[in-house]
Design a protein around this motif. Structure first.
Motif, short mmCIF file in Angstrom:
data_model
loop_
_atom_site.label_atom_id
_atom_site.label_comp_id
_atom_site.label_asym_id
_atom_site.label_seq_id
_atom_site.Cartn_x
_atom_site.Cartn_y
_atom_site.Cartn_z
N ILE A 150 37.36 22.36 8.17
CA ILE A 150 36.11 21.72 7.79
C ILE A 150 34.91 22.37 8.49
O ILE A 150 33.83 22.46 7.91
CB ILE A 150 36.16 20.20 8.07
N TRP A 151 35.07 22.87 9.71
CA TRP A 151 33.92 23.44 10.41
C TRP A 151 33.53 24.82 9.88
O TRP A 151 32.51 25.35 10.24
CB TRP A 151 34.14 23.49 11.92
N HIS A 152 34.33 25.38 8.99
CA HIS A 152 33.96 26.63 8.32
C HIS A 152 33.38 26.37 6.93
O HIS A 152 33.02 27.32 6.22
CB HIS A 152 35.15 27.57 8.20
N ASP A 153 33.31 25.11 6.54
CA ASP A 153 32.80 24.74 5.23
C ASP A 153 31.29 24.54 5.31
O ASP A 153 30.81 23.66 6.01
CB ASP A 153 33.48 23.45 4.76
N LEU A 154 30.52 25.36 4.60
CA LEU A 154 29.06 25.26 4.64
C LEU A 154 28.55 23.97 4.03
O LEU A 154 27.47 23.50 4.38
CB LEU A 154 28.44 26.46 3.92
N ARG A 155 29.31 23.36 3.15
CA ARG A 155 28.90 22.07 2.57
C ARG A 155 28.87 21.00 3.66
O ARG A 155 27.97 20.18 3.70
CB ARG A 155 29.86 21.66 1.46
N PHE A 156 29.84 21.03 4.55
CA PHE A 156 29.89 20.08 5.66
C PHE A 156 28.67 20.24 6.56
O PHE A 156 28.02 19.28 6.95
CB PHE A 156 31.18 20.29 6.45
#
Length: 87
Positions: free
Chosen positions: A65-71
Motif C-alpha cells: 500500500i505504501w507504494h500505491d500513489l492513490r493511497f
C-alpha cells in the motif's frame, strides 16, 4: 513580507479574484463549505476507486500500500479536508 506581497501582487490579484468575490457574496457559507468538501472528498474517492492500480503504479517496486500513489493522494489531501471542516 506580507506588505511586499500585498503591494506587488495585490492589484493583480484584486483584478482576478474581485469579480469572483462579488459573485460569491450572496452564497450561504455552509453551502460553500459543503461544496468545497464535496470536491475534495469526491476527488479522493475518484483517485482511489476510479483509477486502475496498474495505470497509476506502472513502475512501483512492489504491490504494498505504501507504494500505491492513490493511497498517498488520499493521505496528502486529508489535511485539506480537515482544514475545511474546522474553518
Amino acid at each position: 513580507m506580507s506588505e511586499w506581497i500585498n503591494s506587488t501582487l495585490g492589484p493583480l490579484l484584486e483584478q482576478v479574484f474581485g469579480p469572483i468575490d462579488m459573485l460569491l457574496t450572496g452564497v450561504y457559507m455552509p453551502w460553500a463549505k459543503l461544496v468545497a468538501l464535496a470536491y475534495f472528498i469526491g476527488t479522493m474517492a475518484w483517485v482511489f476507486i476510479g483509477l486502475k492500480k496498474e495505470y497509476v503504479n506502472l513502475e512501483a517496486p512492489s504491490n504494498h500500500i505504501w507504494h500505491d500513489l492513490r493511497f498517498w493522494t488520499v493521505i496528502s489531501m486529508t489535511p485539506h479536508v480537515i482544514v475545511y471542516l474546522y474553518l
